[in-house]
Each structure stands twice: as C-alpha cells, then as structure tokens.
Design a protein around this motif. Structure first.
Motif, PDB file in Angstrom:
ATOM      1  N   GLY A   1       0.690  -5.806  -9.195  1.00 24.04           N
ATOM      2  CA  GLY A   1      -0.100  -4.730  -9.868  1.00 24.04           C
ATOM      3  C   GLY A   1       0.732  -3.548  -9.566  1.00 24.04           C
ATOM      4  O   GLY A   1       0.802  -2.391 -10.539  1.00 24.04           O
ATOM      5  N   ILE A   2       1.504  -3.073  -8.575  1.00 17.39           N
ATOM      6  CA  ILE A   2       2.342  -2.014  -8.216  1.00 17.39           C
ATOM      7  C   ILE A   2       3.508  -2.028  -9.412  1.00 17.39           C
ATOM      8  O   ILE A   2       3.774  -0.946  -9.369  1.00 17.39           O
ATOM      9  CB  ILE A   2       2.911  -1.714  -6.740  1.00 17.39           C
ATOM     10  CG1 ILE A   2       1.660  -2.051  -5.942  1.00 17.39           C
ATOM     11  CG2 ILE A   2       3.859  -1.030  -6.400  1.00 17.39           C
ATOM     12  CD1 ILE A   2       0.752  -0.788  -5.571  1.00 17.39           C
ATOM     13  N   ALA A   3       3.998  -3.187  -9.536  1.00 21.65           N
ATOM     14  CA  ALA A   3       5.116  -3.240 -10.563  1.00 21.65           C
ATOM     15  C   ALA A   3       4.632  -2.841 -11.917  1.00 21.65           C
ATOM     16  O   ALA A   3       5.287  -2.187 -12.908  1.00 21.65           O
ATOM     17  CB  ALA A   3       5.894  -4.588 -10.555  1.00 21.65           C
TER      18      ALA A   3
ATOM     19  N   GLN B   1      -4.902   2.549  -8.530  1.00 19.77           N
ATOM     20  CA  GLN B   1      -4.245   2.974  -9.881  1.00 19.77           C
ATOM     21  C   GLN B   1      -4.342   4.425 -10.402  1.00 19.77           C
ATOM     22  O   GLN B   1      -3.300   4.928 -10.756  1.00 19.77           O
ATOM     23  CB  GLN B   1      -5.111   2.089 -11.085  1.00 19.77           C
ATOM     24  CG  GLN B   1      -4.563   2.109 -12.361  1.00 19.77           C
ATOM     25  CD  GLN B   1      -5.625   2.133 -13.276  1.00 19.77           C
ATOM     26  OE1 GLN B   1      -6.616   2.872 -13.390  1.00 19.77           O
ATOM     27  NE2 GLN B   1      -5.246   1.299 -14.527  1.00 19.77           N
ATOM     28  N   VAL B   2      -5.361   5.078  -9.993  1.00 22.00           N
ATOM     29  CA  VAL B   2      -5.578   6.473 -10.324  1.00 22.00           C
ATOM     30  C   VAL B   2      -4.560   7.267  -9.288  1.00 22.00           C
ATOM     31  O   VAL B   2      -3.932   7.882  -9.961  1.00 22.00           O
ATOM     32  CB  VAL B   2      -6.918   6.733  -9.974  1.00 22.00           C
ATOM     33  CG1 VAL B   2      -7.010   8.422 -10.099  1.00 22.00           C
ATOM     34  CG2 VAL B   2      -7.864   6.218 -10.858  1.00 22.00           C
TER      35      VAL B   2
ATOM     36  N   PHE C   1      -0.691   5.136   0.595  1.00 27.02           N
ATOM     37  CA  PHE C   1      -1.912   4.463   0.046  1.00 27.02           C
ATOM     38  C   PHE C   1      -1.743   2.940  -0.312  1.00 27.02           C
ATOM     39  O   PHE C   1      -2.761   2.274   0.064  1.00 27.02           O
ATOM     40  CB  PHE C   1      -2.295   5.267  -1.220  1.00 27.02           C
ATOM     41  CG  PHE C   1      -3.509   5.384  -1.526  1.00 27.02           C
ATOM     42  CD1 PHE C   1      -4.517   6.459  -1.417  1.00 27.02           C
ATOM     43  CD2 PHE C   1      -4.134   4.377  -2.370  1.00 27.02           C
ATOM     44  CE1 PHE C   1      -5.730   6.528  -1.986  1.00 27.02           C
ATOM     45  CE2 PHE C   1      -5.340   4.211  -2.807  1.00 27.02           C
ATOM     46  CZ  PHE C   1      -6.228   5.224  -2.610  1.00 27.02           C
ATOM     47  N   THR C   2      -0.556   2.758  -0.464  1.00 25.90           N
ATOM     48  CA  THR C   2      -0.203   1.083  -0.862  1.00 25.90           C
ATOM     49  C   THR C   2      -0.404   0.376   0.244  1.00 25.90           C
ATOM     50  O   THR C   2      -0.864  -0.656   0.233  1.00 25.90           O
ATOM     51  CB  THR C   2       1.279   1.218  -1.571  1.00 25.90           C
ATOM     52  OG1 THR C   2       1.141   1.766  -2.765  1.00 25.90           O
ATOM     53  CG2 THR C   2       1.335  -0.317  -1.936  1.00 25.90           C
ATOM     54  N   LEU C   3       0.206   0.956   1.304  1.00 29.42           N
ATOM     55  CA  LEU C   3       0.155   0.154   2.740  1.00 29.42           C
ATOM     56  C   LEU C   3      -1.190  -0.061   3.220  1.00 29.42           C
ATOM     57  O   LEU C   3      -1.657  -1.198   3.471  1.00 29.42           O
ATOM     58  CB  LEU C   3       0.901   0.895   3.669  1.00 29.42           C
ATOM     59  CG  LEU C   3       2.528   0.812   3.515  1.00 29.42           C
ATOM     60  CD1 LEU C   3       3.100   1.568   4.641  1.00 29.42           C
ATOM     61  CD2 LEU C   3       3.070  -0.550   3.504  1.00 29.42           C
ATOM     62  N   ALA C   4      -2.168   0.813   2.997  1.00 27.53           N
ATOM     63  CA  ALA C   4      -3.650   0.984   3.163  1.00 27.53           C
ATOM     64  C   ALA C   4      -4.239  -0.046   2.243  1.00 27.53           C
ATOM     65  O   ALA C   4      -5.233  -0.913   2.812  1.00 27.53           O
ATOM     66  CB  ALA C   4      -4.200   2.219   3.250  1.00 27.53           C
TER      67      ALA C   4
ATOM     68  N   TYR D   1      -4.852  -6.655 -10.720  1.00 27.73           N
ATOM     69  CA  TYR D   1      -4.267  -6.839  -9.262  1.00 27.73           C
ATOM     70  C   TYR D   1      -4.466  -5.563  -8.456  1.00 27.73           C
ATOM     71  O   TYR D   1      -4.266  -5.893  -7.276  1.00 27.73           O
ATOM     72  CB  TYR D   1      -2.706  -6.912  -9.565  1.00 27.73           C
ATOM     73  CG  TYR D   1      -2.224  -7.890 -10.483  1.00 27.73           C
ATOM     74  CD1 TYR D   1      -1.862  -9.283 -10.319  1.00 27.73           C
ATOM     75  CD2 TYR D   1      -2.229  -7.691 -11.791  1.00 27.73           C
ATOM     76  CE1 TYR D   1      -1.598 -10.451 -10.890  1.00 27.73           C
ATOM     77  CE2 TYR D   1      -1.756  -8.648 -12.761  1.00 27.73           C
ATOM     78  CZ  TYR D   1      -1.519  -9.999 -12.476  1.00 27.73           C
ATOM     79  OH  TYR D   1      -1.190 -10.916 -13.366  1.00 27.73           O
ATOM     80  N   LEU D   2      -4.930  -4.881  -8.778  1.00 20.02           N
ATOM     81  CA  LEU D   2      -5.135  -3.395  -7.949  1.00 20.02           C
ATOM     82  C   LEU D   2      -6.630  -2.848  -7.772  1.00 20.02           C
ATOM     83  O   LEU D   2      -7.290  -3.196  -8.817  1.00 20.02           O
ATOM     84  CB  LEU D   2      -4.282  -2.146  -8.200  1.00 20.02           C
ATOM     85  CG  LEU D   2      -2.596  -2.192  -8.218  1.00 20.02           C
ATOM     86  CD1 LEU D   2      -2.208  -1.333  -8.847  1.00 20.02           C
ATOM     87  CD2 LEU D   2      -2.186  -2.641  -6.888  1.00 20.02           C
ATOM     88  N   ASN D   3      -6.746  -2.330  -6.831  1.00 19.16           N
ATOM     89  CA  ASN D   3      -8.078  -1.519  -6.724  1.00 19.16           C
ATOM     90  C   ASN D   3      -7.758  -0.368  -7.669  1.00 19.16           C
ATOM     91  O   ASN D   3      -6.708   0.438  -7.872  1.00 19.16           O
ATOM     92  CB  ASN D   3      -8.331  -0.933  -5.349  1.00 19.16           C
ATOM     93  CG  ASN D   3      -8.992  -1.925  -4.376  1.00 19.16           C
ATOM     94  OD1 ASN D   3      -9.694  -2.981  -5.021  1.00 19.16           O
ATOM     95  ND2 ASN D   3      -9.090  -1.981  -3.017  1.00 19.16           N
TER      96      ASN D   3
END
Length: 364
Positions: free
Chosen positions: A192-194, A136-137, A177-180, A130-132
């Motif tokens: 993915g954030i969860a 994740q890093v 970073f998440t908003l971007a 779900y994430l780039n």
C-alpha cells in the motif's frame, strides 16, 4: 480522492482583489448552477468553503465505505474504471452548456494527461486495499516531497532552508505515521505504501502538464475533464481485459449493486462537485486560501474516518499528523512570504518592552 485531487492546476494571483479579467465574467463564476458573481465576497467564500467541506467529506466517507465491503478490496482498479466513466459523462454534460465546444488541446497531450490521471487515481484507490484511509490521506498531503525531488534531479532546482525544512517535517511525519500504522493495523502491507507513493509521484507531475496545456491551448475545464477521463477509461479497460480482472470484478459488483455502483455514482458526483468549488476558491481568493481550506478538510476527513469506521488508534497518529501539518504550513509560508509575515524576535521583544513600560492599570 481527493478526488481531490485535483483535476486542473491553475496559477492565479494570490491577492483576492487582483483577479484576472477573464475570471470576472458571470459565466466563469458559475459553479454547479450557482452564479457566484452575484454574491458578496463573504458569501462567495462561505459558499466555496461549504462546498469543499460537504462534497469532499462525503467523497472520502463513501470511498472508505466502498472498500469496507467484504471482498471488494482486490477491485480498486475496477472502481477507478467506474469512476472514470462517471467523470467522462459529467464532463460531456457540462460541455453541452458551454458556448465553445471545440477541442483545443492536442490528442498527444491528452494521452499523457490521461496516463498520469489513471496512475494517480487508480493507484490511490487500489492502495486502500492495503492501507488505513487516514494513512492514505496523510500521504496525499505530502505531494511536496516528490515535487522537490523531481525539481532537484530533473530541473536542477535549488530550494531554500524553509522548503527543505518543510520536506523534512513531512518525511519524518510520514515515517512516524507509517510506523504507527504498521504496529496497530492488522492488515498493514507495505504494498500500500508503494502504491500511494507512486500515485503521489504521478499527481506531482500531472499538475504541471495540465497547467501548461491549459495556458498554451486555452482549453476549458469541461474539455479537460471529458477527454482526459474518457481516454483514461479506455486505458483502464484495456488493462483489466488483458489481466482478466474485468470479469471477476463485474460479477462481484453485480451481486452488490447498491454498495458498489450506487455508492460509486454518489462518490464520483461529490468528487466532481468538490473540485468545482476548489477551482472557484482558487480563482476568487487565491491558492493560499484554497490550500488552507483543503488542508483543514483533510484533517477533518481523518478525524471522521476514526469516528465512523472502527480501526485501532494510537497517539502517535496525532503527533505525526501535526508534524505533517507543520511541513504544510512551512511550504505555504515559503511561497507566500509577502502575504504571511511572521513576527521576528525583535518585534516580540519590543512588544514585551512596551507592555512592561505601560502602567499596571493599563496592563490589566
């Protein structure tokens, strides 16, 4: 990933010359066949840093490469199952080369450690669907946040101004970073954030449990790896069987043997070797140096991810990443004030005055 991650949390003195007596033996300075005890201090440092960067950069590259395979993203838990199988095998092989092969840590403790390990690595692997990878890093760099929250609500801890500032920098960096990522990534999903947030919470807890078990029962690294990952393998296997997720994943991977099992073997092997060099770095040079090296490795991993894998980019990634790095530095500084001494305003003012009082010829 980070595989980092991080199998075993070890508390050692930060001063390089104050190693514990049990660390000085040649046997415990042996890393993947190399006896670091026969090398000079500078050579030991160079070997450890090289090992951390080489193995973990390959680890991160292969992890993202596996998930770039079309159709693989729903099978993050199956990748974790394969990874745990390889780690269990590596731990069993390593245990054969140790003199004491007894299991010292109780089964009950291993069942708890295995559950936390499954949550950490399984949720982390699944979040890549779900994430780039850079996102994740960045999240994995911010383990301090759940640690502090748990410390406040569970243990009633109080933190100083620097610790709070570090957590705030990391929090705002993560939000930015998440908003971007949500604006430029076409496949962005808050699931993915969860997932990565839950993986962080489990990762924050596992270090304390492992460290307590290692100190209380004097267990070895290879014993910890073998039993925690083999029990974790059974947990994941039962979960996949109950959710009917084993069959589709097995069929898919059997059609792409090299891109799944082949890459997963190298991915697991490099992660296993990488943590060996991280542990050696901690034992020889202290946690401060180890955190600095691993943070630099994570920053390079993010850069290489944008270089090797096509993905949208925005300058907001850089500013938010720098904010997270500032938070990491503040955290390191807070724990090592006696080693890191930043110049005060008085020191800076005195240096400026001394420089102004020197003759012009000396200043040039």
């Amino acid at each position: 990933m980070n595989g980092s991650r991080k199998y075993i949390s070890i508390s050692v003195p930060d001063a390089p010359d104050s190693m514990s007596p049990h660390i000085k033996s040649a046997e415990q300075l042996r890393v993947i066949g190399f006896n670091l005890g026969d090398c000079s201090r500078s050579m030991q440092f160079a070997i450890c840093v090289t090992g951390v960067f080489v193995f973990y950069l390959v680890y991160g590259y292969l992890q993202e490469l596996i998930f770039s395979l079309e159709g693989f993203k729903p099978f993050g838990w199956y990748l974790t199952l394969v990874q745990f199988a390889f780690y269990s095998t590596f731990g069993l092989v390593e245990l054969q080369f140790t003199q004491d092969k007894r299991r010292r840590i109780p089964w009950k403790t291993y069942m708890m450690i295995a559950f936390l390990t499954v949550a950490t690595m399984g949720l982390s692997n699944t979040s890549l669907g779900y994430l780039n990878y850079p996102t994740q890093v960045i999240f994995k760099c911010c383990k301090l946040i759940p640690v502090m929250i748990g410390g406040v609500f569970i243990q009633g801890k109080r933190y100083n101004f620097i610790d709070v500032s570090a957590a705030l920098c990391m929090s705002f960096g993560l939000i930015w970073f998440t908003l971007a990522d949500s604006k430029v990534a076409p496949n962005f999903n808050f699931a993915g954030i969860a997932l990565i947030s839950m993986a962080l919470c489990a990762d924050a807890a596992i270090g304390n449990v492992q460290e307590k078990a290692m100190k209380l029962h004097n267990g070895s690294n290879s014993e910890m790896v073998l039993y925690s990952y083999s029990i974790g393998f059974l947990y994941i296997l039962m979960g996949l069987v109950c959710t009917h997720g084993l069959g589709p994943a097995f069929v898919f991977c059997s059609r792409h043997l090299l891109e799944t099992y082949g890459y997963a073997f190298v991915f697991s092997l490099t992660g296993y070797f990488g943590i060996s060099f991280v542990l050696a770095l901690i034992k020889l040079f202290g946690a401060l140096i180890a955190v600095t090296v691993t943070t630099g490795r994570k920053a390079m991993t993010i850069g290489l991810s944008f270089l090797f894998f096509s993905k949208p980019f925005t300058l907001h990634y850089i500013w938010s990443g720098l904010l997270v790095l500032i938070g990491i530095f503040l955290n390191i500084y807070s724990k090592n004030k006696d080693i890191i001494r930043l110049p005060s305003l008085t020191d800076i003012r005195n240096k400026i005055r001394k420089r102004q009082m020197r003759p012009t010829s000396e200043r040039v």
